[in-house]
Every structure is written in C-alpha cells, then in structure tokens.
Design an enzyme around this catalytic site. Sequence first.
Site, PDB file in Angstrom:
ATOM      1  CD  GLU A   1      -6.124  -3.558  -7.054  1.00 26.07           C
ATOM      2  OE1 GLU A   1      -6.556  -3.668  -5.818  1.00 26.07           O
ATOM      3  OE2 GLU A   1      -4.809  -3.303  -7.175  1.00 26.07           O
TER       4      GLU A   1
ATOM      5  CE  LYS B   1      -4.439   1.309   1.972  1.00 24.72           C
ATOM      6  NZ  LYS B   1      -5.224   1.608   0.634  1.00 24.72           N
TER       7      LYS B   1
ATOM      8  CG  LEU C   1      -4.037  -2.851  -1.117  1.00 20.55           C
ATOM      9  CD1 LEU C   1      -2.727  -2.694  -0.922  1.00 20.55           C
ATOM     10  CD2 LEU C   1      -5.028  -2.043  -0.953  1.00 20.55           C
TER      11      LEU C   1
HETATM   12  N1  PDD Z   1      -7.989   2.270  -1.307  1.00 16.29           N
HETATM   13  N2  PDD Z   1      -7.266  -1.735  -4.229  1.00 16.29           N
HETATM   14  C1  PDD Z   1      -6.721  -0.528  -4.335  1.00 16.29           C
HETATM   15  C2  PDD Z   1      -5.698  -0.196  -5.245  1.00 16.29           C
HETATM   16  C3  PDD Z   1      -6.905   0.391  -3.244  1.00 16.29           C
HETATM   17  O1  PDD Z   1      -6.271   1.570  -3.199  1.00 16.29           O
HETATM   18  C4  PDD Z   1      -7.760   0.199  -2.020  1.00 16.29           C
HETATM   19  C5  PDD Z   1      -8.056   1.057  -1.142  1.00 16.29           C
HETATM   20  C6  PDD Z   1      -8.309  -1.019  -2.339  1.00 16.29           C
HETATM   21  C7  PDD Z   1      -9.365  -1.601  -1.076  1.00 16.29           C
HETATM   22  O2  PDD Z   1      -8.716  -1.880   0.033  1.00 16.29           O
HETATM   23  P1  PDD Z   1      -9.383  -2.055   1.469  1.00 16.29           P
HETATM   24  O3  PDD Z   1     -10.736  -2.904   1.378  1.00 16.29           O
HETATM   25  O4  PDD Z   1      -8.541  -2.217   2.398  1.00 16.29           O
HETATM   26  O5  PDD Z   1      -9.765  -0.321   1.642  1.00 16.29           O
HETATM   27  C8  PDD Z   1      -7.930  -1.902  -3.310  1.00 16.29           C
HETATM   28  C9  PDD Z   1      -8.290   3.208  -0.030  1.00 16.29           C
HETATM   29  C10 PDD Z   1      -9.403   3.364   0.267  1.00 16.29           C
HETATM   30  C11 PDD Z   1      -7.450   4.469  -0.578  1.00 16.29           C
HETATM   31  O6  PDD Z   1      -6.627   4.558  -1.159  1.00 16.29           O
HETATM   32  O7  PDD Z   1      -7.960   5.602  -0.053  1.00 16.29           O
END
Ligand code: PDD
Length: 280
Positions: free
Chosen positions: A180, A148, A204
């Site tokens: 995704e 991340k 991710l």
């Molecule tokens: N983004 N894939 C990507 C590329 C992401 O940036 C995110 C989340 C997810 C989903 O992950 P999660 O379910 O853990 O929120 C998948 C966050 C919300 C952001 O960048 O603000």
Amino acid sequence: MSSAPAFLNGEYLPLEECRVSVLDRGFIFGDGIYELITVYQNQPFYLAQHLDRLQRSLSEIKVVSPYSESEWKELITNLIQRSEDQDLAIYIQVTRGVAPRDHVYANNMTPTVFAMANKLPIVPKKFLEKGIELVTTTDTRWQRCDIKAISLLANILAKQEATEADAVETIMIRDDCALEGSASNLFLVRNGIVYTHPKDNLILPGITRDFTIELLEELGIECKQQHIPKDWLYSSDELWITSSTKEVLAATKIDQRLVADGKPGEVWRKTYNLYQQHKM
Ligand code: PDD
C-alpha cells in the site's frame, strides 16, 4: 482566516484553544488511534464504515470506546454544523489518556478525545489529467498496520521520500510485495484484471479501498485481492492509489519509469467517474 471548529473531551472550541497535557500518552508514546472521515456537501461519506473501523482500532489497542455510535455521530454532526465549509476532512483522535510516564497502563484510564473539522483539500486537476508519480521504499512499519494508530513515524519518513523525489506517494515494499502507500491503498491493473493486497495485518483496511472494490463490481470488472509482486509495479497497465482525501488517483510514473503509455488508463477513468457519481 477563522479557526477550524474542534472538540476536546466533551467541549466544542476553536482549534487553537485546544490544549492537552504533555503527559498524554498520545504525546509521550504515540499511544492512540485516529480516523479521517470526508464530508461532501455536509454529508459524511461512508460514516458507518469509518465508525466501525474506529471501534475496531480501539478494541485492538484495548481502549473502551468513550462514546456510543450515536454519540460519535452527534459529535460529527456538531462539527459539520460549526464549519463554514461543506466539504470537510473530519479528524478524530483517541489516546489512552493522561498518566505519569510508564509503559504499563492502568485499565481504568479516561481516554483523551480530540476532533477537528478542516476544509477538504481539493485534488489538484493536474493529478487527474496527467496522473501522479510514485516511488517505492522498504516497509519498516510494525506488523499491525491494520490498526489506524497515531504513531506514524515510518509512514511519515516514507512519505517524505516521495516529496523529496517530486512524487506524490511512496509504495511500501515488504518481502518483495507491494502492499500500500504511506497514506493510501494500492491497486494495479494487469490484462484487464484489477489487483489489490488482501486485508491482513500488513495494510490498513481502507474505506476507499472497500468502496473501490464495490465500484469495480458494479462495473463488472474482476478484482482479485492477492499479493502483488514488486516487479508487477513496472509491468502493469495501470496503477492507482486510493484514500479518503485522494479518492482514486492514477499513477503514470513509478520510480521514474512510465506506467504503460504514461497516461491515466481507461479502467481508472471508469472507476473515477463512477466514484464521482456516488459522491453526489
Ligand atoms: N490515510 N493506508 C494507509 C497507511 C493510510 O494512512 C490510509 C489513509 C489509507 C486509506 O484509507 P481510507 O481509504 O480509509 O482513507 C491506507 C489517511 C487519509 C490519513 O492518514 O490522513
């Protein structure tokens, strides 16, 4: 409007008083990682899983976590207590720290830790009633999308494509597979089976993705973690995106074509309803 509560390198202060050096490697190189944790009614949602992912991202970029798990929890609790709102999006960012600009880094650097607590944006009613619109684009990101990382240039450019097409999210396509969204994970329903890309270096590992898989198990609905060919996007019964802030949203259009009958589907509805029950 009062400023969001924030935390910078050990100090709690209003967001607009936070200052970091321009030599911070986060600013110069995008050399850092982040987490985003939702809070419902003052309770962080799936906190242990978010802290595990934070730890994993740090290890993968070879930064030693500056805090223990209980210190991270304390930081989050303190931000919740300082917030006026009870439903929050807590953003945490750790960069490698400040140093003269050089690609090479020293192993003993002091990481910069920043966090802020913002009001959780409400998912618009019309997204739930009518579903959202998606577009697709070629995935130009690096090969470590499982980290991340704060360096989100490719994600930002992809997201902008959606905004400019009056859509909500862009689905990343690599080698003819739908992976995704630019800031969300992807689920697809086909003949009663739900599909999502497996956890690998190309996506991710979303916390909401894991949670959605658990919900499907509880509902007795089969979920396969496998590659999704791009053309399935145009012949699916349902398409969803998941993320901490968007929860689980049904898409009813992709690349200007209707998804099935153009209405949020029944499998989504069951999953969404169970999601809401678990949140409370
Ligand atoms: N983004 N894939 C990507 C590329 C992401 O940036 C995110 C989340 C997810 C989903 O992950 P999660 O379910 O853990 O929120 C998948 C966050 C919300 C952001 O960048 O603000």
